[in-house]
Design a protein around this motif. Structure first.
Motif, PDB file in Angstrom:
ATOM      1  N   VAL A  60      -2.254  -6.341   2.574  1.00  0.00           N
ATOM      2  CA  VAL A  60      -1.091  -5.700   1.966  1.00  0.00           C
ATOM      3  C   VAL A  60      -0.657  -4.472   2.751  1.00  0.00           C
ATOM      4  O   VAL A  60       0.517  -4.086   2.748  1.00  0.00           O
ATOM      5  CB  VAL A  60      -1.368  -5.348   0.487  1.00  0.00           C
ATOM      6  CG1 VAL A  60      -2.409  -4.236   0.389  1.00  0.00           C
ATOM      7  CG2 VAL A  60      -0.078  -4.957  -0.229  1.00  0.00           C
ATOM      8  N   SER A  61      -1.595  -3.845   3.452  1.00  0.00           N
ATOM      9  CA  SER A  61      -1.262  -2.677   4.266  1.00  0.00           C
ATOM     10  C   SER A  61      -2.286  -2.561   5.379  1.00  0.00           C
ATOM     11  O   SER A  61      -3.364  -3.162   5.327  1.00  0.00           O
ATOM     12  CB  SER A  61      -1.264  -1.394   3.427  1.00  0.00           C
ATOM     13  OG  SER A  61      -2.594  -1.106   2.987  1.00  0.00           O
ATOM     14  N   THR A  62      -1.948  -1.781   6.379  1.00  0.00           N
ATOM     15  CA  THR A  62      -2.886  -1.541   7.478  1.00  0.00           C
ATOM     16  C   THR A  62      -4.151  -0.894   6.957  1.00  0.00           C
ATOM     17  O   THR A  62      -5.271  -1.209   7.422  1.00  0.00           O
ATOM     18  CB  THR A  62      -2.233  -0.641   8.538  1.00  0.00           C
ATOM     19  OG1 THR A  62      -1.050  -1.272   9.004  1.00  0.00           O
ATOM     20  CG2 THR A  62      -3.179  -0.385   9.701  1.00  0.00           C
ATOM     21  N   LEU A  63      -3.999   0.003   5.996  1.00  0.00           N
ATOM     22  CA  LEU A  63      -5.171   0.684   5.434  1.00  0.00           C
ATOM     23  C   LEU A  63      -6.118  -0.313   4.777  1.00  0.00           C
ATOM     24  O   LEU A  63      -7.331  -0.262   4.996  1.00  0.00           O
ATOM     25  CB  LEU A  63      -4.720   1.732   4.401  1.00  0.00           C
ATOM     26  CG  LEU A  63      -5.841   2.509   3.705  1.00  0.00           C
ATOM     27  CD1 LEU A  63      -6.652   3.314   4.734  1.00  0.00           C
ATOM     28  CD2 LEU A  63      -5.274   3.439   2.628  1.00  0.00           C
ATOM     29  N   GLU A  64      -5.560  -1.257   3.977  1.00  0.00           N
ATOM     30  CA  GLU A  64      -6.412  -2.247   3.311  1.00  0.00           C
ATOM     31  C   GLU A  64      -7.054  -3.193   4.319  1.00  0.00           C
ATOM     32  O   GLU A  64      -8.205  -3.596   4.166  1.00  0.00           O
ATOM     33  CB  GLU A  64      -5.589  -3.043   2.293  1.00  0.00           C
ATOM     34  CG  GLU A  64      -5.186  -2.255   1.070  1.00  0.00           C
ATOM     35  CD  GLU A  64      -6.395  -1.708   0.310  1.00  0.00           C
ATOM     36  OE1 GLU A  64      -7.421  -2.419   0.188  1.00  0.00           O
ATOM     37  OE2 GLU A  64      -6.324  -0.556  -0.146  1.00  0.00           O
ATOM     38  N   THR A  65      -6.306  -3.519   5.357  1.00  0.00           N
ATOM     39  CA  THR A  65      -6.869  -4.379   6.393  1.00  0.00           C
ATOM     40  C   THR A  65      -8.039  -3.704   7.086  1.00  0.00           C
ATOM     41  O   THR A  65      -9.098  -4.310   7.303  1.00  0.00           O
ATOM     42  CB  THR A  65      -5.791  -4.745   7.422  1.00  0.00           C
ATOM     43  OG1 THR A  65      -4.733  -5.452   6.770  1.00  0.00           O
ATOM     44  CG2 THR A  65      -6.386  -5.628   8.529  1.00  0.00           C
ATOM     45  N   ASP A  66      -7.860  -2.421   7.422  1.00  0.00           N
ATOM     46  CA  ASP A  66      -8.929  -1.683   8.084  1.00  0.00           C
ATOM     47  C   ASP A  66     -10.147  -1.553   7.174  1.00  0.00           C
ATOM     48  O   ASP A  66     -11.295  -1.624   7.646  1.00  0.00           O
ATOM     49  CB  ASP A  66      -8.434  -0.303   8.504  1.00  0.00           C
ATOM     50  CG  ASP A  66      -7.440  -0.370   9.657  1.00  0.00           C
ATOM     51  OD1 ASP A  66      -7.382  -1.435  10.298  1.00  0.00           O
ATOM     52  OD2 ASP A  66      -6.726   0.626   9.884  1.00  0.00           O
ATOM     53  N   LYS A  67      -9.908  -1.351   5.867  1.00  0.00           N
ATOM     54  CA  LYS A  67     -11.026  -1.252   4.915  1.00  0.00           C
ATOM     55  C   LYS A  67     -11.820  -2.563   4.893  1.00  0.00           C
ATOM     56  O   LYS A  67     -13.060  -2.566   4.887  1.00  0.00           O
ATOM     57  CB  LYS A  67     -10.498  -0.945   3.509  1.00  0.00           C
ATOM     58  CG  LYS A  67     -10.102   0.496   3.279  1.00  0.00           C
ATOM     59  CD  LYS A  67      -9.681   0.666   1.814  1.00  0.00           C
ATOM     60  CE  LYS A  67      -9.281   2.105   1.518  1.00  0.00           C
ATOM     61  NZ  LYS A  67      -8.843   2.263   0.107  1.00  0.00           N
ATOM     62  N   PHE A  68     -11.097  -3.663   4.839  1.00  0.00           N
ATOM     63  CA  PHE A  68     -11.764  -4.966   4.792  1.00  0.00           C
ATOM     64  C   PHE A  68     -12.561  -5.211   6.079  1.00  0.00           C
ATOM     65  O   PHE A  68     -13.709  -5.663   6.033  1.00  0.00           O
ATOM     66  CB  PHE A  68     -10.752  -6.083   4.580  1.00  0.00           C
ATOM     67  CG  PHE A  68     -11.329  -7.450   4.790  1.00  0.00           C
ATOM     68  CD1 PHE A  68     -12.289  -7.964   3.924  1.00  0.00           C
ATOM     69  CD2 PHE A  68     -10.935  -8.233   5.874  1.00  0.00           C
ATOM     70  CE1 PHE A  68     -12.840  -9.222   4.133  1.00  0.00           C
ATOM     71  CE2 PHE A  68     -11.492  -9.484   6.090  1.00  0.00           C
ATOM     72  CZ  PHE A  68     -12.444  -9.988   5.212  1.00  0.00           C
ATOM     73  N   LEU A  69     -11.942  -4.931   7.228  1.00  0.00           N
ATOM     74  CA  LEU A  69     -12.634  -5.154   8.494  1.00  0.00           C
ATOM     75  C   LEU A  69     -13.867  -4.263   8.613  1.00  0.00           C
ATOM     76  O   LEU A  69     -14.892  -4.678   9.160  1.00  0.00           O
ATOM     77  CB  LEU A  69     -11.679  -4.919   9.667  1.00  0.00           C
ATOM     78  CG  LEU A  69     -10.570  -5.954   9.830  1.00  0.00           C
ATOM     79  CD1 LEU A  69      -9.636  -5.563  10.967  1.00  0.00           C
ATOM     80  CD2 LEU A  69     -11.130  -7.348  10.067  1.00  0.00           C
TER      81      LEU A  69
END
Length: 978
Positions: A60-69
């Motif tokens: 949903v956002s770059t922040l959420e993507t980075d959190k998941f990774l």
């Protein structure tokens, strides 16, 4: 266009195979995220296809993507790639699957569809480093965007090979890089067009790479591939989607192990090629044929047998037929040692993916029944415990079993095997004959016979490094030429050449004893010559002076040559011939250590207690600590000598053992198992050493040769040997067939001893009164041979013999009542009449014993009994002279000639196959061939004994005398050995 023979050409070849034949997708190097160690494009494509809702939340956002990774990176770091792929990752409100397993069948359409959504990707030139952006791996395999394997390739056409690839991993691939961290990938491969190596843990120069090769003619390496490269099995068979998924799901695992200091260390397991191959082949055969098969797996020490057994066990439990029904209800693992039982039990527990399926049976059948009722699919026990358990296993319901036997030769003796078979047999009610009548005596006998046979509801998986002839015939595969071989082989030669065990025969030194005995009494009494010689030999070898001399050699050699080995941690084992010798050696070694002011100590190991010179000895008292603590105490730095009498000669695993001092006759499997205590690898352990005071190098070679490559049995045991033994026994008329059958009927209905014993005692009376001493020995020997041979053959005979079963039971009990014939010892006072005049131990030869591995085992002999040799009386002076001439020395060259004429030369003649074959004919033929071989052997020594050879050839009277004398000596040797 010319052929690309460069390293990139090999990359292209592998890529083309995986993309076009295995169904891989081509990955782009630019899609690899060096920080999170994933192929972002493939990872999110997989999530979008299989879990769109979760995909939407993490993107949903770059922040959420980075959190998941970051969460995914940390989970793989903490749990390892195996667990993450199998179980997925919890992230926020989602449990995100990162891999869908390969379903066992096509019955579940959804499972098949999910499996097909997995993305297997091959990416070339993976640039993995943030700090050194130009560094790139040759290839990487990704599963749904997660890295699972890396590759460094070399090409012999460009004068580089697999060792350069290994060096590149060690030197240039920094283990601190996230991609190379422990558990981030399943495996790292180094390969060229000839060989493949692998590792699961990159640690710079400490990295250990293991061979991942097929083996070639019983040794290391790969065979010529007529259809392509030698190493293409890696990408055409191992790296296919189904194969790699199978390794991920059933084999790869992070396990915990204790190091020498007791610290827990994690280890990522990836199967070696032969382990993967043998388990897959066994499973395939079991699916094809169902329960009731027999398999022999000849895997050398160093093969990783415990892991192979563990992988096989938990996959046999899950194995189903085409209808989806389990082929085996229960898997039972039988080991020959308690410590190995725990080791395998722990392994199985770690590899099994469902908790609570493994149970150790240590108490009895009640525990076993409870384990099965509670859903325990795998049970482990020891061969020592199993016979007691099976006594009460009659209530087991009729099921299908898989019986995994470790060290099959020690657990499959006739009677033990019969008890196993009877316990696992399908449950029957009251036995009914074919006409519906109640169980008759004949029915009962047939039931016993059937309980001995290999069962149709049980498959046997027998593992051993050293299969005996019985083991090969019981479990081996019969070839078209009638020979037997194992179902799968990982040979001693291959294990040595691949570096998994050390070659214990590379540094083998033999010593020879020289001594002289003197009479200590007046007169010249007569004694039994042959027995006196044996007693004198034992007297000399166990004399305190001779043992002290040998102990001094051992201790001196250890301090001068051994203690510095393995970084100053090397240990030794002293193998003795008896408890008495072990006790004397403990005293002698202690004295030698004290005289050298050595900081080291010795431990002695034997079973029970022994009274010697009026004192009683046991392990606890001599060592100063309890017997069960010996293995742990011997690990301590101060203990460097382990003196053993039978104990610890098999199954003892101490990798710091470097040197063995042998003062015991070793032969056949015992020689292999004893000397193999030295073969365990250890960091810094580059070689081993054997110093042997008793055995000849040729004898040790003969013991090892059958097990060096594939062990073959030349032919099946001839069932007519039982007929011959029955005829021989019947000829003595100790019993009648009617009496045997009468006894069996009473035995089957549980008659009391008052009814059974008179029937046996009648035969004992005939044996005592009607047979001569020689006949008694022949009868008892033949009876023992019949009992032993029938117990083995009954399991594999294609037919049943009711009378043989009766006779087996009758003789088994009769033997216990037969007294041995009186045999007056006419040499019992000889030791009171002599003393050791001189003793010297001299180094004879140091050699590397080379093996060929082309020796076949002979079938099980059914040897009849022998006879007592007639006592040949001789004067004490003559016995001492003969003994000193043969075994000792008066320090003159003349004595050297005597040893050659009456020891070395006749031994050489005796060993000649042509002469041995001639002895099967009449005496005259044997004498002619003996004299011919004697002259030939004499020629072999003509340069060393020129004058003697000249006398032999030029003087007919001397030639006739020496020929006759040596022939008569050989005849006596045969008679005594019968």
């Amino acid at each position: 266009m010319t052929t690309d023979t460069t390293e990139k050409g090999l990359e292209t070849l592998i890529e083309a195979s995986l993309l076009s034949e295995a169904g891989y997708e081509k990955g782009a190097p630019s899609d690899y995220d060096r920080t999170s160690c994933v192929d972002r494009v493939k990872l999110f494509a997989f999530l979008a296809d299989t879990q769109p809702a979760a995909h939407g939340r993490v993107t949903v956002s770059t922040l959420e993507t980075d959190k998941f990774l970051k969460r995914l990176f940390d989970q793989i770091r903490d749990r390892g790639i195996v667990d993450v792929l199998r179980k997925g990752v919890r992230h926020g409100q989602d449990t995100i699957a990162l891999y869908y397993p390969n379903p066992a069948s096509d019955a579940n359409a959804k499972a098949v569809a999910n499996w097909n959504k997995n993305l297997f990707t091959l990416t070339r030139q993976v640039r993995y480093s943030e700090d050194h952006k130009s560094l790139a791996l040759d290839m990487g395999i990704f599963l749904n965007g997660l890295p699972i394997a890396t590759f460094e390739l070399k090409n012999q056409f460009t004068k580089q090979n697999v060792q350069h690839a290994i060096k590149q991993y060690k030197e240039d691939r920094d283990s601190k890089e996230p991609l190379f961290a422990f558990g981030r990938c399943l495996v790292h491969f180094a390969l060229d067009d000839n060989l493949v190596y692998m590792t699961t843990h990159l640690r710079g120069w400490q990295t250990s790479f293991l061979p991942f090769n097929l083996g070639n003619e019983g040794g290391a390496g790969n065979p010529v591939n007529p259809d392509g490269l030698k190493t293409e099995y890696l990408w055409k068979r191992i790296l296919t989607k189904a194969s790699l998924a199978n390794i991920l799901e059933k084999y790869a695992q992070i396990v915990e192990e204790k190091d020498d200091d007791g610290k827990i260390k994690k280890k990522l397991i990836f199967p070696r090629y032969h382990q993967l191959e043998v388990v897959r082949q066994l499973l395939t055969d079991a699916v094809q044929h169902g329960a009731g098969r027999r398999y022999l797996i000849q895997h050398s020490a160093g093969s990783g047998k415990s892991n192979s057994i563990s992988w096989l066990a938990h996959q046999l439990v899950e194995l189903t037929d085409e209808t989806g029904k389990n082929i085996f209800d229960t898997v039972i693992i039988v080991t020959d040692r308690r410590n190995l039982d725990k080791q395998i039990r722990d392994n199985v527990k770690q590899f099994a993916h469902v908790a609570g399926v493994v149970e150790a049976i240590t108490e009895g059948s009640k525990q076993l029944k409870e384990a099965l009722e509670s859903g325990k699919k795998i049970v482990t026990t020891t061969v020592q415990k199993f016979p007691f358990i099976v006594e009460e296993m009659g209530d087991l319901p009729g099921k299908h079993f898989a019986l995994l036997i470790d060290e099959a030769h020690s657990s499959q003796s006739g009677e033990t095997a019969a008890k196993m078979n009877a316990a696992l047999a399908e449950k029957k009610g009251t036995y009914q004959s074919t006409d519906g009548e109640p169980e008759s005596d004949e029915d009962k006998i047939n039931r016993i016979i059937n309980s001995r046979k290999m069962l149709t509801n049980t498959s046997y998986f027998a593992f051993t490094a050293t299969p005996k002839n019985k083991t090969l015939e019981t479990f081996g595969v019969r070839q078209d030429d009638g020979k037997y071989r194992a179902f799968h082989i990982y040979s001693m030669r291959q294990a040595i050449e691949e570096g998994f065990i050390l070659d214990v025969l590379q540094n083998y030194t033999t010593y020879q004893s020289f001594y002289k005995l003197a009479a200590t009494i007046e007169g010249d009494p007569e004694f039994d010559k042959l027995r006196a010689q044996k007693k004198l030999r034992k007297y000399v070898e166990t004399h305190p002076e001779s043992i002290q001399q040998k102990a001094n050699i051992m201790v001196g050699h250890f301090h001068d040559e051994v203690q510095k080995k393995i970084g100053g941690r090397a240990k030794s084992m002293v193998v003795t011939g008896s408890i008495e010798s072990a006790i004397k050696y403990k005293h002698a070694v202690d004295v030698a250590l004290k005289e050298r002011h050595s900081p080291y100590k010795a431990i002695v190991a034997f079973t029970g207690t022994k009274k010697l010179d009026g004192l009683e000895y046991d392990e606890d008292g001599m060592n100063g600590f309890p017997s069960h603590e010996i293995p742990d105490e011997f690990k301590k730095a101060g203990y460097r000598f382990l003196i053993v009498a039978e104990k610890f000669q098999t199954g003892f695993d101490q990798p710091l053992l470097h040197t063995m001092y042998v003062d015991k006759t070793l032969s056949d499997v015992q020689a292999v198992q004893t000397l193999s205590r030295l073969n365990r690898c250890y960091p810094g352990k580059e070689d081993t050493f054997v110093l042997d005071f008793v055995n000849k190098a040729d004898d040790i070679r003969a013991a090892f040769d059958p097990y060096y490559k594939a062990t073959l049995l030349s032919e099946a045991t001839d069932v007519n040997r039982l007929n011959d033994l029955q005829d021989q026994l019947d000829g003595f008329q100790v019993y009648s067939e009617a009496e045997v059958r009468k006894f069996m009927v009473k035995f089957l209905v549980g008659a009391s001893r008052t009814e059974l014993d008179p029937l046996l005692d009648k035969a004992v009376e005939v044996y005592q009164t009607d047979l001569s001493d020689d006949q008694k020995i022949e009868f008892k020997g033949a009876a023992k041979s019949f009992v032993r041979t029938y117990a083995f053959l009954a399991a594999i005979l294609p037919f049943s013999s009711e009378y043989w079963e009766c006779l087996h039971t009758y003789l088994r009990l009769l033997i216990t009542k037969l007294p041995s014939p009186l045999d007056e010892d006419l040499a019992k006072e000889v030791l009171d009449s002599i003393d050791l005049d001189s003793y010297r131990v001299e180094k004879k030869a140091s050699t590397a014993i080379h093996l060929e591995g082309n020796v076949e085992l002979s079938p099980v002999p059914a040897e009849p009994g022998g006879a007592l040799p007639d006592a040949e009386l001789d004067a004490l002076s003559a016995i001492l002279e003969a003994f000193n001439n043969r075994f000792g020395t008066d320090w003159t060259d003349n004595d050297r000639v005597k040893r050659f004429l009456f020891h070395d030369l006749p031994d050489a003649v005796h060993a000649e196959e042509e002469y041995q074959n001639a002895k099967n004919n009449d005496r005259q033929t044997a004498k002619i061939v003996h004299d011919k071989v004697l002259e030939s052997k004499f020629q072999d020594f003509m340069l060393e004994y020129t004058d003697l050879y000249k006398k032999f050839m030029d003087e007919p009277d001397f030639k006739k005398w020496i020929s006759s004398t040596l022939f008569e000596m050989d005849e006596k040797r045969v008679k005594v050995g019968a």
